[in-house]
Design an enzyme around this catalytic site. Sequence first.
Site, PDB file in Angstrom:
ATOM      1  N   GLU B  86       0.816  -1.219   0.000  1.00  0.00           N
ATOM      2  CA  GLU B  86       0.000   0.000   0.000  1.00  0.00           C
ATOM      3  C   GLU B  86       0.850   1.269   0.000  1.00  0.00           C
ATOM      4  O   GLU B  86       0.462   2.290  -0.551  1.00  0.00           O
ATOM      5  CB  GLU B  86      -0.959   0.023   1.188  1.00  0.00           C
ATOM      6  CG  GLU B  86      -2.087  -1.006   1.101  1.00  0.00           C
ATOM      7  CD  GLU B  86      -1.701  -2.342   1.715  1.00  0.00           C
ATOM      8  OE1 GLU B  86      -0.510  -2.562   2.041  1.00  0.00           O
ATOM      9  OE2 GLU B  86      -2.610  -3.202   1.867  1.00  0.00           O
ATOM     10  N   PHE B 148     -11.872  -7.165  13.748  1.00  0.00           N
ATOM     11  CA  PHE B 148     -10.770  -7.640  12.913  1.00  0.00           C
ATOM     12  C   PHE B 148     -10.413  -6.598  11.851  1.00  0.00           C
ATOM     13  O   PHE B 148     -11.287  -6.082  11.164  1.00  0.00           O
ATOM     14  CB  PHE B 148     -11.153  -8.966  12.240  1.00  0.00           C
ATOM     15  CG  PHE B 148     -10.097  -9.463  11.286  1.00  0.00           C
ATOM     16  CD1 PHE B 148      -8.855  -9.865  11.761  1.00  0.00           C
ATOM     17  CD2 PHE B 148     -10.336  -9.497   9.924  1.00  0.00           C
ATOM     18  CE1 PHE B 148      -7.873 -10.308  10.890  1.00  0.00           C
ATOM     19  CE2 PHE B 148      -9.351  -9.946   9.039  1.00  0.00           C
ATOM     20  CZ  PHE B 148      -8.121 -10.350   9.524  1.00  0.00           C
ATOM     21  N   GLN B 149      -9.126  -6.304  11.715  1.00  0.00           N
ATOM     22  CA  GLN B 149      -8.601  -5.312  10.765  1.00  0.00           C
ATOM     23  C   GLN B 149      -9.233  -3.939  10.963  1.00  0.00           C
ATOM     24  O   GLN B 149      -9.460  -3.206  10.001  1.00  0.00           O
ATOM     25  CB  GLN B 149      -8.766  -5.788   9.311  1.00  0.00           C
ATOM     26  CG  GLN B 149      -7.851  -6.973   8.985  1.00  0.00           C
ATOM     27  CD  GLN B 149      -7.648  -7.203   7.497  1.00  0.00           C
ATOM     28  OE1 GLN B 149      -8.548  -6.939   6.692  1.00  0.00           O
ATOM     29  NE2 GLN B 149      -6.488  -7.716   7.125  1.00  0.00           N
ATOM     30  N   LYS B 198     -17.755  -0.937   5.498  1.00  0.00           N
ATOM     31  CA  LYS B 198     -18.195  -1.917   4.504  1.00  0.00           C
ATOM     32  C   LYS B 198     -19.719  -1.919   4.325  1.00  0.00           C
ATOM     33  O   LYS B 198     -20.204  -2.160   3.219  1.00  0.00           O
ATOM     34  CB  LYS B 198     -17.715  -3.316   4.909  1.00  0.00           C
ATOM     35  CG  LYS B 198     -17.721  -4.309   3.745  1.00  0.00           C
ATOM     36  CD  LYS B 198     -16.990  -5.595   4.080  1.00  0.00           C
ATOM     37  CE  LYS B 198     -16.997  -6.549   2.888  1.00  0.00           C
ATOM     38  NZ  LYS B 198     -16.280  -7.803   3.198  1.00  0.00           N
ATOM     39  N   MET B 513      23.840   9.371   3.177  1.00  0.00           N
ATOM     40  CA  MET B 513      23.715  10.693   3.792  1.00  0.00           C
ATOM     41  C   MET B 513      23.981  10.593   5.290  1.00  0.00           C
ATOM     42  O   MET B 513      24.595  11.487   5.884  1.00  0.00           O
ATOM     43  CB  MET B 513      22.317  11.272   3.527  1.00  0.00           C
ATOM     44  CG  MET B 513      22.178  12.729   3.893  1.00  0.00           C
ATOM     45  SD  MET B 513      23.317  13.799   2.992  1.00  0.00           S
ATOM     46  CE  MET B 513      22.323  14.242   1.579  1.00  0.00           C
TER      47      MET B 513
END
Lengths: 247, 603
Positions: B86, B148-149, B198, B513
């Site tokens: 993602e 969940f999630q 959802k 760096m």
Amino acid sequence: MSGDSPDSRADEDATDTRAATDGGPAADGSPEANSRPLPGEQPGPDERDHPEGRRNLEGIRIDPVVEAEHESRRAVISALVEDEPGVLTRVSGLVSRRQFNIESLTVGPTTVEGHSRITMVVEETDPGIDQIEKQIAKLKPVISVGEVAGDAVTSELVLLKVEADDPAAVHAVSEMYDGETVDAGSETITVELTGDKTDVDNAIGAFERFGIVEIARTGPTALARGNTPTAPGEKPGTAGEPTTHDD
Amino acid sequence: MSDTAAQPRSDGDDSDGSTAATATDDPTDPDDGQTARPVSTGAESVVAALETAGAKTAFGVQGGAIMPVYDALYDSSIRHVTMAHEQGAAHAADAYGVVAGEPGLCMATSGPGATNLVTGIADADMDSDAMLALTGQVPTEFVGNDAFQETDTIGVTRPVTKHNYFAGGSDTVGDTVGEAFELSRAGRPGPTLVDLPKDVTQDETDQTPGPATPPAGTDPDPNADAEAVEEAARAIESAERPVCLFGGGVIKADASDEARTFARSYGVPVTTTMPGIGSFPEDDDLCLSWAGMHGTGYANMAITHTDCLIAVGTRFDDRLTGGIDTFAPEAEVVHVDIDPAEISKNVHADYPLIGDAARVLDQLTAAVREAPDADAWRERCAEWKETYPLTYATPDDEPLKPQFVVEAFDEATDDDTVVTTGVGQHQMWASQFWSYSEPRTWVSSHGLGTMGYGVPAAVGARVAADTMGEEDRDVVCFDGDGSFLMTMQELSVAVREELDITVAVLNNEYIGMVRQWQDAFYEGRHMASEYSWMPEFDKLAEAFGALGLRVDDYDEVAPAVEEALDYDGPAVVDFHVDPEENVLPMVPSGGANGNFAAVEDQL
């Protein structure tokens, strides 16, 4: 400095020492020679001109005659907001994220359904106050925000729970500060007081001799005096209509 | 020149009969203002709103809570590019938006999907890039139950979005998505997010979304106050040492033409910020390239000595200003910005001009009556250019220099080539040793400094160029070994989509760096900066199905550059470069720009 070359590097054919610059590589892929001064040949910091001028921490040029120093001051900021979930979190999160010095924050409904007023007391320099207003104004649910002009009418509420050993004396002190007894039992008495910060501080001082058990205090809320709108452009409104106008 | 939009990006819709709160007068995309197609669910309404708003491409990763939206995409004209992670979706959407000049679109599911987007959203927020993120969420009835999630995506992304929305119901979700899309590009651009429970996307609705419009009051007046413009014009006329400073805002406002006209009309030398690279051609005599920590010595000298700084679309980041006390300390500052909150935030503006960069530059060009008397100043700037050129040595006892690689690619490609980068030394070399001349060709992570930005950004940039019918443009990603290791999984996407990108890894087996700072400020104690454990990137590229090449020497550079650019698909060239090379010049953190170190000993 350890910095060994990577072991995996093949041993390269030697190329001549030369400088490649904006000209880029030559057509054959070798670095192009040129006559531009290498970094080591350029004048160092001590060999350069430096201007005399300076800015202060707020990015304002310092006039050597009158240094632009800002003292911090207390300011009351009023924000008219859409009363949607999370609006208070958006405002308070912004204030904490940008490290503004905030003393108190109160929130409550207005005359318009679906709108709330958030009142904040901050301790900041003038540029800081300006920045708070501008940053809050950028939040989508904020309709209008600004410092409450001049000597705003401010008031806060405190609930004081004291020990009830001497009810008459508690009542007398309460009267003195225009307080109201809202709960009285055999062990504790709870008094409600309103006023500006100094009034409330003084009253709390006076109640200390009874033994204060608990305090709940709201922090100030405020309105501008007279006809001045409290938030910029604010006017009486109803839900669904604009409640500010541009002046 | 990829001038895809001649109007400022602050335009909303212009549909007939719109009840939008903000009237606009600009023609916009032909897609805008269309009536959305009939819908039967919240998810279809989301997709219809995106189509109506003009979205053409989405980058994302599937998942449980976002599945209804993906299902609705099945029948959509919107192209969906499945990414490997993602974070890659967010960076690809961000870069797509930069190149295409319209909001990028990324999608992820709830919980870990949404949290993986956060870095890319924060990156877009810091660089003011227009982007819309759509995240799945657990059904409304489970929100707050640690389902969940489930993650509080609204809470997590609140500080790094311009605004975020929790979708309330299937009847309104389409309009919310359309509003979020338009808000991302209204006024000062930035990322917006809509969290989609959802049930909201699954529920039935026949409410087709209306034309996408930004919220009332978010589309500011593009013109600056006329009186303020006049005052600024007088200050510019009387300046003896004027300098323009063009920031990323010039590019976002598609104001490069106006910026060039202004500077050339009045002979004002030009510096840019790093995000402003490409707003003004670096091969122009007036151009002093970019200023700041690793900017050119001559840009930093000009910024330090100017008496009138005309700053457009910049927020005066600390990497640009160095110590604020020594930044342009004798300059009257004209500050053009669309966001009033940027005025006097870091540097006090003597002449604030609030408006769209293109419009305000036009106003200024018209208001200035005579050029400032700056012959001597231009001469001085030219001398600084001669005295402090960007340059590097190629001794025969040292390995391949990374700057040489950047120059070799620059030589071999056209002006419209898009360069993307990760973050670190390679990013600085890619910006120093490549001559940029067009806006939207430099795509990098500036404000947030996100290592790993380069490869997914190249994917997004390539898709954008192809979508605009510019398949002939090259897309070159300069990456560091550390940056490449962070997001190279997106190479699999480039292979699957047959994207013609070239990744040049400037591999010094260090997180370079950091190593440079350790040498300068930490007595050379290389704690966790040695990357000698790197895999062989050319072989990895082959494992992904891409072309993989390895280069160790100067004489291998040109053939490898040619082969990689000619290859019709993703190519990775692993350049093993000098591990000791430092990025110079350098203004030490908080130091004075005029005190830049030309060599390490001066730090």
